[in-house]
Design a protein around this motif. Structure first.
Motif, PDB file in Angstrom:
ATOM      1  N   ASN A   1     -38.325 -58.572 -13.468  1.00 17.64           N
ATOM      2  CA  ASN A   1     -37.177 -58.505 -12.557  1.00 17.64           C
ATOM      3  C   ASN A   1     -36.364 -59.794 -12.542  1.00 17.64           C
ATOM      4  O   ASN A   1     -35.254 -59.826 -12.012  1.00 17.64           O
ATOM      5  CB  ASN A   1     -37.655 -58.180 -11.136  1.00 17.64           C
ATOM      6  CG  ASN A   1     -38.649 -59.209 -10.624  1.00 17.64           C
ATOM      7  OD1 ASN A   1     -39.286 -59.897 -11.426  1.00 17.64           O
ATOM      8  ND2 ASN A   1     -38.798 -59.313  -9.316  1.00 17.64           N
ATOM      9  N   LYS A   2     -36.890 -60.863 -13.135  1.00 18.68           N
ATOM     10  CA  LYS A   2     -36.173 -62.139 -13.157  1.00 18.68           C
ATOM     11  C   LYS A   2     -35.685 -62.509 -14.551  1.00 18.68           C
ATOM     12  O   LYS A   2     -35.082 -63.564 -14.735  1.00 18.68           O
ATOM     13  CB  LYS A   2     -37.084 -63.247 -12.616  1.00 18.68           C
ATOM     14  CG  LYS A   2     -37.520 -63.000 -11.172  1.00 18.68           C
ATOM     15  CD  LYS A   2     -38.421 -64.083 -10.659  1.00 18.68           C
ATOM     16  CE  LYS A   2     -38.864 -63.769  -9.220  1.00 18.68           C
ATOM     17  NZ  LYS A   2     -39.775 -64.788  -8.678  1.00 18.68           N
TER      18      LYS A   2
ATOM     19  N   ASP B   1     -33.231 -61.351 -17.436  1.00 19.95           N
ATOM     20  CA  ASP B   1     -32.100 -60.433 -17.601  1.00 19.95           C
ATOM     21  C   ASP B   1     -32.265 -59.518 -18.809  1.00 19.95           C
ATOM     22  O   ASP B   1     -31.956 -58.328 -18.749  1.00 19.95           O
ATOM     23  CB  ASP B   1     -30.797 -61.231 -17.725  1.00 19.95           C
ATOM     24  CG  ASP B   1     -30.499 -62.017 -16.446  1.00 19.95           C
ATOM     25  OD1 ASP B   1     -30.981 -61.575 -15.380  1.00 19.95           O
ATOM     26  OD2 ASP B   1     -29.808 -63.048 -16.519  1.00 19.95           O
TER      27      ASP B   1
ATOM     28  N   GLU C   1     -41.341 -70.643 -13.017  1.00 18.00           N
ATOM     29  CA  GLU C   1     -40.520 -69.625 -13.673  1.00 18.00           C
ATOM     30  C   GLU C   1     -39.438 -70.231 -14.559  1.00 18.00           C
ATOM     31  O   GLU C   1     -38.924 -69.574 -15.454  1.00 18.00           O
ATOM     32  CB  GLU C   1     -39.883 -68.720 -12.615  1.00 18.00           C
ATOM     33  CG  GLU C   1     -40.919 -67.932 -11.817  1.00 18.00           C
ATOM     34  CD  GLU C   1     -40.307 -67.266 -10.605  1.00 18.00           C
ATOM     35  OE1 GLU C   1     -39.083 -67.379 -10.430  1.00 18.00           O
ATOM     36  OE2 GLU C   1     -41.049 -66.631  -9.839  1.00 18.00           O
TER      37      GLU C   1
ATOM     38  N   SER D   1     -45.230 -67.378  -9.723  1.00 18.95           N
ATOM     39  CA  SER D   1     -43.880 -67.666  -9.197  1.00 18.95           C
ATOM     40  C   SER D   1     -43.668 -69.146  -8.931  1.00 18.95           C
ATOM     41  O   SER D   1     -42.889 -69.520  -8.050  1.00 18.95           O
ATOM     42  CB  SER D   1     -43.640 -66.872  -7.905  1.00 18.95           C
ATOM     43  OG  SER D   1     -43.831 -65.497  -8.120  1.00 18.95           O
TER      44      SER D   1
ATOM     45  N   TYR E   1     -42.709 -60.904 -14.998  1.00 18.69           N
ATOM     46  CA  TYR E   1     -41.473 -61.423 -14.399  1.00 18.69           C
ATOM     47  C   TYR E   1     -40.257 -60.666 -14.921  1.00 18.69           C
ATOM     48  O   TYR E   1     -39.195 -61.256 -15.126  1.00 18.69           O
ATOM     49  CB  TYR E   1     -41.348 -62.919 -14.697  1.00 18.69           C
ATOM     50  CG  TYR E   1     -42.451 -63.729 -14.084  1.00 18.69           C
ATOM     51  CD1 TYR E   1     -42.381 -64.162 -12.761  1.00 18.69           C
ATOM     52  CD2 TYR E   1     -43.594 -64.056 -14.815  1.00 18.69           C
ATOM     53  CE1 TYR E   1     -43.405 -64.897 -12.184  1.00 18.69           C
ATOM     54  CE2 TYR E   1     -44.625 -64.786 -14.240  1.00 18.69           C
ATOM     55  CZ  TYR E   1     -44.524 -65.201 -12.925  1.00 18.69           C
ATOM     56  OH  TYR E   1     -45.540 -65.918 -12.351  1.00 18.69           O
TER      57      TYR E   1
END
Length: 730
Positions: free
Chosen positions: A458-459, A461, A427, A424, A456
């Motif tokens: 969830n980050k 799209d 990113e 994190s 990642y």
């Protein structure tokens, strides 16, 4: 016409034989030279042995050397005729010329013929006590050769005691050869399993060796230094004394002497408690190691391998010498690779900018393998130095911007490791990596990018779209890519269940039905069971926090590192492996046979234990049954528990006795003909995805899920309507 016919050719050996028996000395000498020339080009001149032997008794030293050379080459093929030369050898050992005496005793030691060994003892005894040091040093090596052929002869005649006395000789070359002979004898005795120490170095012998050290040739110095490395110091003061006396050898021009001196210093520094003296020794060790890099590439590589080993023990050894290891344009690849490894080891806050600039230059080279290793070195630097991680990432982004296929792919692999070290943190790099998806065609690069997308999800799209590309070609990908795709899709589903249920259903179906890798299928079954029984457990397993990775300080274990430091300047330190892994594998002694018989007994005990385990398993539960509810009392066992063990069969007897020709077939035939078909399963119409009991509230589903059988691919019922999806379970 018969009078015009040419006389028959007798052959070259016939002519040489005639010349060897000529009455003219020069003609005989020329004939011997021709014989040696033919012998050198592998022509068979063994038939001339008696004729050459006749020319042995001569005052011409050159001719005598040639005859001795011939004898050494053909003594094994003509052992009976070698006996005829013994008298001349014994006579030559009493010659007034020391060169002749030394030549005679050296040749007798090199003949390696059993029949003359008994005749060598008296001349050898005289030569060991000869007035001339050249004869004594030659005779010392002859003792080691004799020990190799017949050890009991050396012991009976007291040659070992004589060699021990010769260590105190006034001539340093005699001392050096004596140490070399005793070291060889000691190594041979240890290899033969002798319990007594043939060459025990006492403090008295130590002082004699240190006195002779500075006056020997390169070979002598290496031999004495190797002997000093075997010496066990009694106290700290003695260790300091040895280090101080050996340090001047760092100035020697020969690289072998320098490395041998480094080995002695590294061994005896273990007993030195003074921190100041340790730092002083380390400081003096750096310049000679740097000087070794001015040698030809092969010597450079050996030096680099040893330096790599030394840096693992003493990271501060060359901390200010980073620029010395920068790669030159004409360095071979094997030298460049070692330099890269050493540069990463030397990397620190003070020199990381220069290192990154250099590595960036290397990434534009034409050698693909070197470019890949350079990019990997950038990633290792980022993992090693936290403060430089952002600079390393910026360099990697610049390299990705070049759009060169192999550069982009290696950079993606390196970025995965950086994400594992600093989760994190970077990113913002992910969109750039995903934009280069089409550039990836290697399994490792694909697997790395898939891991980043899943980690990642969830980050990102469009994570479902990106993973959908790999799901569409799932069966065509390599196994590592399939495993990463499977895990990434499950991570996506656990983080974004709303829009990815179709994707996870599709990948689980494909992995369990169409994939031929047992690893992929087993992982799919585990995910299937986790998702269908306990989503909380699935999150705890799949999305578990992983500790950040780090760069290991050593490539070998600490115990092996200490052992290899004692072998510096040998092949063991070059290969970074103990010598027993690549030396002596062809030798089988009685101890090896005993070990093999003990191993056979262990194998039989292991086979008996395996059968007992199987017998216990018959009463155990079916390991493939993951259902939470207990089995009914009247239910028949299935799987491994349903097999019948036939211990009375010949196959079982063969397996237990260790005489089986095919243990795998015998192990299979021990069991009865159990049915391997899975029991029929009634489909559940209300359980989408083959029994996913996914509840947001965490309550277990009232209907226990069906267990997908390994022997029958688990697939969801095909009669489900298109409206029944995972959302209907919430």
């Amino acid at each position: 016409m018969s009078g015009l016919r040419a006389p028959p050719r007798k052959g070259e050996n016939y002519e040489l034989s005639a010349d060897l028996n000529s009455e003219y000395r020069e003609k005989r000498k020329d004939a011997i030279k021709k014989v040696i020339a033919n012998m050198t080009v592998q022509k068979d001149v063994s038939g001339l042995f008696p004729d050459v032997l006749k020319n042995m008794q001569t005052d011409d030293l050159e001719q005598k050397k040639l005859v001795y050379l011939y004898l050494m080459n053909y003594a094994k093929t003509q052992p009976e005729l070698v006996i005829l030369a013994v008298n001349t050898f014994v006579k030559d050992t009493d010659d007034p010329n020391p060169l002749v005496r030394a030549l005679a005793i050296r040749t007798m030691g090199m003949l390696r013929a059993e029949k003359i060994l008994d005749y060598i003892c008296d001349p050898l005894t005289k030569c060991l006590r000869d007035d001339n040091p050249y004869v004594r040093k030659t005779a010392a090596l002859c003792v080691a050769k004799l020990y190799d052929l017949k050890p009991e002869l050396v012991i009976e005649n007291g040659f070992l005691e004589t060699l021990q006395d010769m260590i105190g000789d006034s001539n340093p070359m005699v001392v050096a050869n004596t140490v070399a002979a005793l070291s060889d004898i000691h190594a041979a005795a240890v290899a033969a399993g002798s319990s007594s120490e043939t060459f025990h170095i006492t403090s008295t012998i130590l002082n004699k060796l240190l006195v002779a050290l500075n006056e020997c040739s390169e070979w002598g110095r290496v031999g004495i230094l190797n002997a000093l490395s075997r010496y066990e110091t009694t106290d700290e003061r003695e260790g300091e004394h040895i280090c101080e006396r050996v340090v001047p050898q760092f100035q020697h021009a020969n690289g072998s002497v320098v490395l041998a001196a480094v080995k002695v210093i590294m061994i005896h520094m273990r007993h030195v408690k003074s921190e100041n003296l340790n730092k002083q020794m380390i400081r003096k060790m750096a310049p000679p190691l740097v000087t070794l890099l001015s040698n030809p590439p092969e010597v450079q590589w050996v030096a680099l391998r040893n330096i790599n080993l030394l840096l693992q023990k003493r990271p501060d050894l060359l901390q200010n010498e980073m620029r010395v290891f920068f790669c030159k344009y004409n360095d071979p690849l094997y030298v460049k690779v070692e330099k890269l490894d050493i540069m990463v080891r030397l990397a620190g806050d003070s020199n990381v900018d220069a290192l990154l600039s250099e590595l960036k230059e290397y990434a534009s080279e034409v050698d693909v393998d070197f470019v890949r290793r350079s990019i990997k070195a950038i990633g290792q630097t980022a993992i090693k130095i936290d403060a430089a991680a952002e600079r390393c990432v910026n360099v990697l982004l610049e390299l990705i911007g070049t759009r060169v296929s192999y550069v982009v792919q290696e950079a993606v692999v390196v970025m995965k490791d950086i994400f594992r070290k600093y989760p994190s943190t970077y990113e913002g790099v992910i969109p750039t990596l995903c934009a280069n998806l089409d550039e990836l065609d290697e399994p490792e690069a694909k697997a790395s990018l898939i891991w980043i997308i899943g980690e990642y999800a969830n980050k990102i799209d469009n994570a479902d779209e990106l993973l959908g590309i790999f799901v569409d070609t799932f069966t065509e990908e390599s196994y590592p890519v399939q495993l990463q795709t499977l895990t990434a899709v499950v991570k996506l589903f656990l983080q974004k269940p709303d829009g990815s249920q179709g994707l996870v259903q599709r990948v689980l179906n494909t992995a369990t039905k169409d994939c031929d890798s047992p690893d992929v299928r087993d992982r799919a079954y585990i995910y299937w069971r986790l998702l269908s029984t306990d989503p909380g457990a699935a999150k705890a397993v799949v999305l578990a926090h992983r500790p950040p990775i780090s760069l290991p300080r050593t490539t070998v274990s600490p115990q092996l590192l200490e052992e290899l430091l004692g072998e510096v300047s040998s092949l063991a330190s070059v290969y970074h492996k103990p010598e027993e892994t690549f030396v002596g594998q062809g030798r089988i002694g009685i101890d090896t046979v005993q070990r093999k018989s003990a191993d056979l007994a262990d194998d039989r005990a292991a086979a008996q234990k395996a059968l007992q385990t199987v017998a216990i398993g018959q009463q155990a539960e079916n390991l493939l049954d993951f259902a939470d509810d207990g089995a009914d009392d009247g239910q028949q066992p299935s799987g491994l528990a349903a097999t019948t063990m036939l211990t009375s069969t010949p196959a079982a007897a063969n397996l237990l006795s260790g005489t089986s020709s095919n243990p795998l077939d015998d192990l299979v035939s021990i069991f009865g003909n159990a049915s391997l078909s899975a029991p029929s399963v009634q489909p559940q119409s209300a359980a989408p995805l083959g029994g996913f009991g996914f509840s947001m509230g965490g309550a277990p589903s009232p209907m226990p899920p069906q267990t997908p059988s390994v022997l029958q691919a688990a697939s969801p019922p095909m009669q489900q309507s298109g409206q029944e999806d995972l959302l209907g379970l919430f």
